[in-house]
Design a protein around this motif. Sequence first.
Motif, short mmCIF file in Angstrom:
data_model
loop_
_atom_site.label_atom_id
_atom_site.label_comp_id
_atom_site.label_asym_id
_atom_site.label_seq_id
_atom_site.Cartn_x
_atom_site.Cartn_y
_atom_site.Cartn_z
N GLY A 1 6.72 9.59 0.69
CA GLY A 1 6.02 8.42 1.22
C GLY A 1 6.83 7.16 1.01
O GLY A 1 7.74 7.12 0.18
N PHE A 2 6.49 6.12 1.77
CA PHE A 2 7.10 4.81 1.60
C PHE A 2 6.00 3.81 1.29
O PHE A 2 5.13 3.58 2.13
N ALA A 3 6.04 3.25 0.10
CA ALA A 3 5.01 2.28 -0.28
C ALA A 3 5.51 0.87 0.04
O ALA A 3 6.50 0.42 -0.53
N ALA A 4 4.84 0.21 0.97
CA ALA A 4 5.20 -1.18 1.31
C ALA A 4 4.33 -2.09 0.47
O ALA A 4 3.11 -2.14 0.68
N GLU A 5 4.93 -2.79 -0.47
CA GLU A 5 4.15 -3.62 -1.39
C GLU A 5 4.55 -5.09 -1.27
O GLU A 5 5.58 -5.43 -0.67
N ASP B 1 -4.23 0.76 8.95
CA ASP B 1 -5.28 1.36 8.11
C ASP B 1 -6.63 1.38 8.83
O ASP B 1 -7.48 2.19 8.50
N VAL C 1 1.43 2.81 9.20
CA VAL C 1 0.24 3.21 9.97
C VAL C 1 -0.86 2.16 9.77
O VAL C 1 -1.13 1.76 8.63
N ALA D 1 7.43 10.06 5.48
CA ALA D 1 6.49 9.17 6.17
C ALA D 1 6.92 7.72 5.97
O ALA D 1 6.60 7.10 4.96
N THR D 2 7.69 7.21 6.93
CA THR D 2 8.08 5.79 6.82
C THR D 2 7.19 4.92 7.69
O THR D 2 7.29 3.70 7.65
N PRO E 1 -7.32 7.83 9.58
CA PRO E 1 -6.98 8.86 8.59
C PRO E 1 -5.70 8.49 7.86
O PRO E 1 -4.82 7.84 8.44
N ASP E 2 -5.59 8.91 6.60
CA ASP E 2 -4.32 8.75 5.88
C ASP E 2 -3.46 9.97 6.20
O ASP E 2 -3.70 11.07 5.70
N ILE E 3 -2.48 9.76 7.07
CA ILE E 3 -1.70 10.88 7.60
C ILE E 3 -0.94 11.59 6.47
O ILE E 3 -0.97 12.82 6.35
N LYS F 1 -1.71 10.08 -3.41
CA LYS F 1 -1.48 10.82 -2.16
C LYS F 1 -0.97 12.23 -2.44
O LYS F 1 -0.82 13.04 -1.51
#
Length: 409
Positions: free
Chosen positions: A331-335, A282, A280, A276-277, A310-312, A350
């Motif tokens: 997952g990809f966490a964008a911080e 929120d 999405v 999941a890149t 929804p959190d896909i 998640k």
Amino acid sequence: MKSILGKKIVLGLSGGIACYKAAELCRLLIKAGAEVQVVMTEAATQFITPVTMQALSNQTVFASQWDARAPNNMAHINLTRQADLVLVAPASADFMAKLLHGQADDLLSLLCLARPMESCPLVLAPAMNREMWQHPATQRNVAQLHEDGSWVLGVGVGEQACGESGDGRMLEPWEIVQEVARVFTPKTLLGHRVLVSAGPTFEALDPVRGITNRSSGKMGYALASAAWLSGADVTLVSGPVGLECPRGVKRVMVESALEMHAAVESFAKQSDVFIATAAVADWRVKQAAVNKIKKTKDSPTPGFEFIQNPDILASVAGGPRAQARALYCVGFAAETQDVAQQTQEKRLSKGVPLMVGNLGPATFGLDDNELLLVDEVGTSHLPRASKEELAQSLIAHIAKSLPAFLRTA
Ligand code: CTP
């Protein structure tokens, strides 16, 4: 390109109008790091000059088996003993018919026959009129060449030089380069189905306006491509981006988070890996306006009520598909800060085996990035590199972790 870097490629041209594309193909192979030796049939020299191909490849072109430049007069042996691959592009109907029978009456067909089959694969990029391509003789030849161990690539569809339209165009040079890269890439994901989400989502406010974000989709597209190079069957669910669909990948375009959710849920059922890149959104507006919201001199500034999307990733990772049979979710966490801690927290919340952390604003729209891989084994850092290189490293990491995950799931 890592898999092509330093490879010695014999680029063979047989006669056909698609020879004009061979010039660009040669350039792209060299740009990808290959050393290219061009060999042309007499017919090919009618369509493009050896001078052009020599200038682009920086090597004198061979066009005759009687070329006295080879001290032993055996160019067909010399050229193939050091080669990593022979690529014939364009491969005409006539040339393939010759190869099929092992005929060897010119230098190119001679070297195709004389190459060591184990160490020097033969890749053919057919190009011809649509009637010639569909003819049972050609289709029979393609099937047999495939059976004999050659990589016969597909053809493009569209307008042809003769004015007709249909199957038979040579693939575009960039597509052929991807196919060559695939030949050289170890098939670590062969037999696996990989699903990738990429790009931003677009949440409509009214029929002409909406909310989106700065994700370019480049990382997701690079991952889809790297998974295909590694032998996987790949589906890419993409939000609105202007990127070309990667070679070999099945792409489904969506717009909103809800559309992306529905598409991902449906393809996740048949997948082994979900990456999941996508960035999405929120939130979406509770009720998008049916008609364009008009601005008049005295109209109030519109206000919107938002609800959460929804959190896909979380829903797919915790859903029945993932529980019924193993689905390796990434997952990809964008911080914007505390990447290591935020990434670990997101991984746990998640419920995914691997979370990849990165600094969002430091990479949006760019061609490079650096990544932090966090799984149950620990943390590893992929230093700044192009998104293509990072994608290949990440796919290698996933391919390595997958067997143990599947055993214990
Ligand atoms: N993700 C998702 N669906 C959402 C939000 C996020 O599938 N509605 C996925 C992303 O594709 C990504 C991961 O969750 O793989 C992390 O996304 P990110 O935007 O970093 O985090 P959020 O969960 O949205 O949390 P926050 O915005 O608070 O950081």
